[in-house]
Design a protein around this motif. Structure first.
Motif, PDB file in Angstrom:
ATOM      1  N   VAL A  83       0.872  -1.176   0.000  1.00 49.82           N
ATOM      2  CA  VAL A  83       0.000   0.000   0.000  1.00 49.82           C
ATOM      3  C   VAL A  83       0.909   1.225   0.000  1.00 49.82           C
ATOM      4  O   VAL A  83       1.628   1.477   0.972  1.00 49.82           O
ATOM      5  CB  VAL A  83      -0.924   0.028   1.234  1.00 49.82           C
ATOM      6  N   GLN A  85       2.146   5.278  -0.266  1.00 50.16           N
ATOM      7  CA  GLN A  85       1.776   6.497   0.449  1.00 50.16           C
ATOM      8  C   GLN A  85       0.668   7.272  -0.247  1.00 50.16           C
ATOM      9  O   GLN A  85      -0.290   7.707   0.375  1.00 50.16           O
ATOM     10  CB  GLN A  85       3.009   7.385   0.629  1.00 50.16           C
ATOM     11  N   SER A  87      -1.373   6.077  -2.528  1.00 50.91           N
ATOM     12  CA  SER A  87      -2.260   5.050  -3.103  1.00 50.91           C
ATOM     13  C   SER A  87      -1.725   4.501  -4.427  1.00 50.91           C
ATOM     14  O   SER A  87      -1.816   3.312  -4.691  1.00 50.91           O
ATOM     15  CB  SER A  87      -3.700   5.564  -3.289  1.00 50.91           C
ATOM     16  N   GLN A 143      -9.967   5.869  -2.156  1.00 47.81           N
ATOM     17  CA  GLN A 143      -8.763   5.513  -2.915  1.00 47.81           C
ATOM     18  C   GLN A 143      -7.853   4.607  -2.089  1.00 47.81           C
ATOM     19  O   GLN A 143      -7.274   3.648  -2.603  1.00 47.81           O
ATOM     20  CB  GLN A 143      -8.015   6.777  -3.331  1.00 47.81           C
ATOM     21  N   LYS A 144      -7.760   4.907  -0.785  1.00 51.54           N
ATOM     22  CA  LYS A 144      -6.932   4.083   0.085  1.00 51.54           C
ATOM     23  C   LYS A 144      -7.514   2.676   0.224  1.00 51.54           C
ATOM     24  O   LYS A 144      -6.791   1.690   0.281  1.00 51.54           O
ATOM     25  CB  LYS A 144      -6.791   4.741   1.456  1.00 51.54           C
ATOM     26  N   ARG A 145      -8.836   2.575   0.262  1.00 52.77           N
ATOM     27  CA  ARG A 145      -9.483   1.261   0.306  1.00 52.77           C
ATOM     28  C   ARG A 145      -9.174   0.465  -0.968  1.00 52.77           C
ATOM     29  O   ARG A 145      -8.952  -0.747  -0.916  1.00 52.77           O
ATOM     30  CB  ARG A 145     -11.001   1.415   0.470  1.00 52.77           C
ATOM     31  N   CYS A 161       2.993  -1.299   4.177  1.00 55.63           N
ATOM     32  CA  CYS A 161       2.230  -0.057   4.042  1.00 55.63           C
ATOM     33  C   CYS A 161       3.142   1.125   4.330  1.00 55.63           C
ATOM     34  O   CYS A 161       3.729   1.212   5.412  1.00 55.63           O
ATOM     35  CB  CYS A 161       1.052  -0.038   5.015  1.00 55.63           C
ATOM     36  N   PRO A 164       0.219   4.869   5.312  1.00 50.02           N
ATOM     37  CA  PRO A 164      -1.121   4.635   4.744  1.00 50.02           C
ATOM     38  C   PRO A 164      -2.139   5.717   5.058  1.00 50.02           C
ATOM     39  O   PRO A 164      -3.165   5.815   4.372  1.00 50.02           O
ATOM     40  CB  PRO A 164      -1.537   3.293   5.372  1.00 50.02           C
ATOM     41  N   ASN A 165      -1.896   6.546   6.076  1.00 52.07           N
ATOM     42  CA  ASN A 165      -2.843   7.599   6.434  1.00 52.07           C
ATOM     43  C   ASN A 165      -2.475   8.966   5.870  1.00 52.07           C
ATOM     44  O   ASN A 165      -3.125   9.964   6.190  1.00 52.07           O
ATOM     45  CB  ASN A 165      -2.968   7.704   7.957  1.00 52.07           C
ATOM     46  N   SER A 173      -8.553   8.267   8.837  1.00 51.74           N
ATOM     47  CA  SER A 173      -7.317   7.575   9.198  1.00 51.74           C
ATOM     48  C   SER A 173      -7.595   6.427  10.165  1.00 51.74           C
ATOM     49  O   SER A 173      -7.028   5.336  10.037  1.00 51.74           O
ATOM     50  CB  SER A 173      -6.330   8.556   9.846  1.00 51.74           C
ATOM     51  N   ILE A 176      -9.104   3.508   8.262  1.00 52.76           N
ATOM     52  CA  ILE A 176      -8.094   2.793   7.475  1.00 52.76           C
ATOM     53  C   ILE A 176      -7.199   1.953   8.392  1.00 52.76           C
ATOM     54  O   ILE A 176      -6.877   0.797   8.080  1.00 52.76           O
ATOM     55  CB  ILE A 176      -7.257   3.784   6.636  1.00 52.76           C
TER      56      ILE A 176
END
Length: 253
Positions: A83, A85, A87, A143-145, A161, A164-165, A173, A176
């Protein structure tokens, strides 16, 4: 499981990683924290094989990465999910196509099998009514999902990751963080997270390593980090008055 043994890495004569040793266990959210320049990004990239260590070992379930032949390394990389930074979604692909990309690249699954697997992970990360949308049409949290779904679509043994936030609001955050932790537990993945988000540290820090100037100077979990007297940790973690008050509450219990 990932075992790191006396890992060293230098660039242009400057030692960035100075003999780091630790173990990342499956089914746990393992966090790397530290100030900018501490070596945490180099650490993550070395685990991924982007950087080759000068010395030391990285063992993936007992297999020394450096000792593997090119074909074995390629096979191991198919067991890794990432994952990024930002996305790092493909702007020209919709959500389904982004998530299915690793399956098309690294497996021999039929289109029907890919479609079924993609829908599985879409449901798992709770991407509602987003299958045909483009990355530009969905929020940063969505997008992160998508990035998480793409990272786990090939059933990885290891999940990495990088921040990721990054760019997300505090509420998103937390969502996620919880999703990454749930997936880690559910699939017994060895998850390694490079982060500077103290909410993540306190919420999902089941195993934390703190780097300073390329050295591992503290190791523990989210409870222990609230109670430690290590000055480096105190200076780094408790940078706000609110966190200082939280620490007082925990240490006085």
């Amino acid at each position: 499981m990932i075992e790191v043994k006396n890992l060293k890495k230098s660039f242009d004569g400057k030692e960035v990683l100075k003999g780091i040793s630790t173990t990342y266990e499956p089914g746990k959210t393992n966090l790397i924290i530290g100030q900018s320049g501490s070596g945490k990004t180099v650490m993550l990239k070395t685990l991924l094989g982007v950087h080759e260590p000068d010395s030391g070992q990285i063992l993936f379930d007992g297999k020394d990465f450096a000792a593997l032949d090119p074909n074995e390394k390629r096979n191991l990389r198919t067991e890794m999910g990432m994952v990024f930074q930002g996305s790092a979604l493909f702007d020209s692909m919709n959500v389904e196509e982004n998530i299915g990309f690793p399956l098309k690249m690294f497996t021999n699954k039929t289109n029907a099998e890919i479609k079924d697997r993609v829908q599985e992970v879409i449901d798992r990360v709770k991407l509602i009514d987003a299958n045909k949308k483009m990355p530009s049409e969905i929020s940063g949290g969505m997008q992160k999902r998508v990035a998480i779904a793409r990272a786990i679509v090939n059933n990885p043994k290891y999940l990495f990751c990088d921040e990721p936030n990054s760019g997300l609001d505090p509420k998103t955050s937390i969502v996620i963080d919880e999703l990454i932790q749930e997936i880690t537990h559910e699939y017994n993945i060895t998850t390694v997270i490079n982060t500077h988000d103290m909410n993540s540290v306190l919420q999902i820090g089941e195993h934390i390593v703190f780097l300073k100037d390329g050295e591992l100077v503290w190791e523990g979990n989210s409870i222990e980090i609230m109670q430690t007297d290590n000055e480096d940790i105190v200076d780094f973690v408790y940078s706000s008055e609110l966190l200082k008050e939280i620490r007082k509450f925990h240490t006085n219990k």
